[in-house]
Design a protein around this motif. Sequence first.
Motif, mmCIF file in Angstrom:
data_model
loop_
_atom_site.group_PDB
_atom_site.id
_atom_site.type_symbol
_atom_site.label_atom_id
_atom_site.label_comp_id
_atom_site.label_asym_id
_atom_site.label_seq_id
_atom_site.Cartn_x
_atom_site.Cartn_y
_atom_site.Cartn_z
ATOM 1 N N LYS A 48 0.801 -1.302 0.054
ATOM 2 C CA LYS A 48 0.122 0.042 -0.077
ATOM 3 C C LYS A 48 0.783 1.366 0.097
ATOM 4 N N GLU A 49 2.062 1.216 0.386
ATOM 5 C CA GLU A 49 2.951 2.401 0.362
ATOM 6 C C GLU A 49 3.743 2.426 -0.854
ATOM 7 N N CYS A 50 3.553 1.620 -1.770
ATOM 8 C CA CYS A 50 4.518 1.302 -3.017
ATOM 9 C C CYS A 50 3.300 1.446 -4.205
ATOM 10 N N ASP A 51 2.906 2.640 -4.521
ATOM 11 C CA ASP A 51 1.907 3.018 -5.414
ATOM 12 C C ASP A 51 2.212 2.203 -6.926
ATOM 13 N N VAL A 52 3.478 2.324 -7.411
ATOM 14 C CA VAL A 52 3.843 1.736 -8.527
ATOM 15 C C VAL A 52 3.632 0.100 -8.555
ATOM 16 N N PHE A 53 4.405 -0.546 -7.454
ATOM 17 C CA PHE A 53 4.423 -1.680 -7.357
ATOM 18 C C PHE A 53 2.948 -2.431 -7.338
ATOM 19 N N ALA A 54 2.043 -1.686 -6.145
ATOM 20 C CA ALA A 54 0.728 -1.992 -5.962
ATOM 21 C C ALA A 54 0.090 -2.256 -7.266
#
Length: 236
Positions: free
Chosen positions: A204-210
């Motif tokens: 959730k803190e990793c917008d690109v990865f999520a």
Amino acid sequence: MLKKTYVIVWAFVASAAGVEQPSQVDAPDALDFSYGQLWRYAQQQCSTKGITPTEFTHSWLAVRRCLKNTLDVVQLNEDSMRLDVGNQRDILSRHCPKLFEAVKCFDPFMDMVKGCVSAESYEIFQALRSWFEDILNYLCEDNGANIVYDKEKHDSCTREINRHIITCAAENLIATPELNRKALSEESCSALATAKDCLLGKLKECDVFANGARLFYENFIQITSCKNFIPKTDRK
């Protein structure tokens, strides 16, 4: 983030050309998106259509040449190293048009593979290509309006993503031999959705990865019976 996208493309191109070929390769499993497995299977099947391993490899090397000729590789590398929230829009506006153009480099190879493998196997190749295009659309929409690049968070996510994938799969999915992705039960699809939600929660803190994980899931779901049970997931 831009560097990660570029690395994904180049690693796929570079690694596939050097894969050693076993005597027999089975068709990809329901959840098998291994680049090496797909490469070996496609080459094997193309050989039955009269396309030699050398011809097959040359077709893939043509993809590499096209990417090199389409992308400003040196500038892309330099810009990816200095990317931050202050310059991401300028950098994306410079490279996104070429990245979209570079996707077309895969078309001749995809056309060749389509003539070799079964329609069900070709769906996996299509899903991977669609996934990459969806990632580009997400990253490049309005020159990065969807993202705020944070190098510290990005590096942390890079280190942790494999552990999160394994953890969420182990907690929610049960390995089933001879799994047919066209006949997955609603229960199996629910478990897959739960594993996906688990991963998105951890990212959730990793917008690109999520969103990369979300888009992978959505492209995969479209080639399974789960598309009848599960709605699309909102952006994270």
